[in-house]
Design an enzyme around this catalytic site. Structure first.
Site, mmCIF file in Angstrom:
data_model
loop_
_atom_site.group_PDB
_atom_site.id
_atom_site.type_symbol
_atom_site.label_atom_id
_atom_site.label_comp_id
_atom_site.label_asym_id
_atom_site.label_seq_id
_atom_site.Cartn_x
_atom_site.Cartn_y
_atom_site.Cartn_z
ATOM 1 N N ASP A 88 0.841 -1.205 0.000
ATOM 2 C CA ASP A 88 0.000 0.000 0.000
ATOM 3 C C ASP A 88 0.871 1.248 0.000
ATOM 4 O O ASP A 88 0.622 2.193 0.742
ATOM 5 C CB ASP A 88 -0.940 -0.028 1.210
ATOM 6 N N ARG A 114 0.005 9.050 0.758
ATOM 7 C CA ARG A 114 -0.752 9.146 2.019
ATOM 8 C C ARG A 114 -0.130 8.287 3.112
ATOM 9 O O ARG A 114 -0.385 8.501 4.289
ATOM 10 C CB ARG A 114 -2.218 8.739 1.803
ATOM 11 N N ASN A 115 0.666 7.284 2.716
ATOM 12 C CA ASN A 115 1.302 6.389 3.681
ATOM 13 C C ASN A 115 2.786 6.678 3.884
ATOM 14 O O ASN A 115 3.532 5.820 4.341
ATOM 15 C CB ASN A 115 1.092 4.933 3.263
ATOM 16 N N ASP A 138 2.588 2.538 7.580
ATOM 17 C CA ASP A 138 1.389 1.742 7.275
ATOM 18 C C ASP A 138 1.644 0.486 6.449
ATOM 19 O O ASP A 138 1.272 0.391 5.285
ATOM 20 C CB ASP A 138 0.322 2.610 6.594
#
Ligand code: ADE
Length: 306
Positions: free
Chosen positions: A167, A171-172, A185
């Site tokens: 992922d 955003r991570n 994450d």
């Protein structure tokens, strides 16, 4: 959000991750939330040998989260426990999982996630900005390439530890006070922060716009599929946090990717950098660069002053 720029020295934090008594944590405020996940800012006592209190981020679950959410969280914790420390990977500081709600305690990164940092850096110039902006009022292209290099170094380390992120996206990635980027994450904790990006397909929500074609079509996840996601992350950096495949539904995107389509070169993107994105998005996973190769190339790129 106004996050207080407090400097924390992690040099003295013991590497042996330990179970932390809950009463050592004083929750200050919420940093973010998703459907069932919640990230809190807390003050921890006794986490470091030197200083008395430390700001930490506490990942936890909201009331109403199910057993599968908890299982995802425990998987992420197990993965983080196995991973040695690296300066471009968000560090695990401790956990309290004996009772509910479970807590995973990680280092607090005062500048928050990279996607928001990129979007907030856009020059607004008095007009409504389009989706593919590339002019920042506060970040130079050298800063942007340093972000890309930090993430590549973190991912080179993660893949050297036989870990697959699954992922990887802006955003991570979290940003420290000194602007160092750190990968966060792991283990595809699918809800935690950004509900909107996890599009629903056959079963379970997935971050389709960042996924390699073979992950979407055949559910295959490898270091090479992480490299595809990295290519999308590069695109996010260059566009200052635009949403990939703008104005395309996930289904249209998949069809077009299968027929050979790839996102066009963003306006403010150097040709060499776009060539790197295209190599990350090669149909054949074996033709994609490794994170080590990407990092070396970006190093040269940064030194040339691009
Ligand atoms: N948001 C999510 N995780 C965070 C962290 N570790 N530090 C700061 N903001 C965050």
């Amino acid at each position: 959000t106004n996050q207080e720029p407090e400097r924390v020295d992690y040099a003295n934090v013991p590497t042996a991750h330990k179970s932390v008594p809950r009463d050592q944590l004083k929750i200050i405020k919420e940093l973010g939330h998703g459907n069932f996940g919640l990230v809190l800012l807390a003050e921890a006592s006794g986490m470091t040998l030197g200083s008395k209190v430390t700001l930490v981020a506490v990942k936890t679950l909201k009331e109403g989260a199910g057993q599968s959410d908890k299982a995802d969280m425990m998987r992420e914790l197990d993965l983080m426990k196995k991973l040695p420390d690296h300066c471009n990977v968000v560090r695990l500081l401790g956990f309290c999982v004996e009772e509910d709600p479970p807590y995973i305690i990680v280092e607090y990164l005062s500048r928050g996630n990279l996607k928001d940092l990129l979007k907030d850096s856009r020059s607004k110039g008095g007009r409504v900005y389009g989706n593919l902006h590339g002019i920042s009022k506060s970040l130079t292209s050298k800063d942007l390439m340093k972000f890309a290099k930090d993430v590549a170094d973190g991912m080179a380390f993660i893949s050297s530890q036989q870990c697959i992120h699954r992922d990887l996206a802006a955003r991570n990635v979290l940003v420290a006070e000194d602007m160092t980027c750190k990968v966060s994450d792991f283990g595809l904790a699918r809800d935690v922060m950004n509900i909107r990006v996890y599009e629903r397909r056959s079963e379970g929500p997935l971050p389709m716009r960042w996924m390699a074609l073979e992950s979407i079509l055949d559910d295959v996840y490898t270091a090479e599929s992480d490299v595809w996601s990295y290519g999308v992350l590069l695109w996010e950096i260059v566009t200052l946090g635009a949403r990939p495949y703008p104005a395309m539904t996930a289904n249209v995107m998949i069809g077009k990717l299968q027929s050979g389509y790839r996102m066009p070169k963003p306006q403010h993107c150097q040709q060499e950098l776009y060539a790197m994105m295209l190599r990350c998005w090669d149909d054949d996973p074996d033709n994609r660069p490794t994170f080590t190769m990407i990092s070396a190339e970006l190093e040269k790129y940064i030194n040339k002053g691009k």
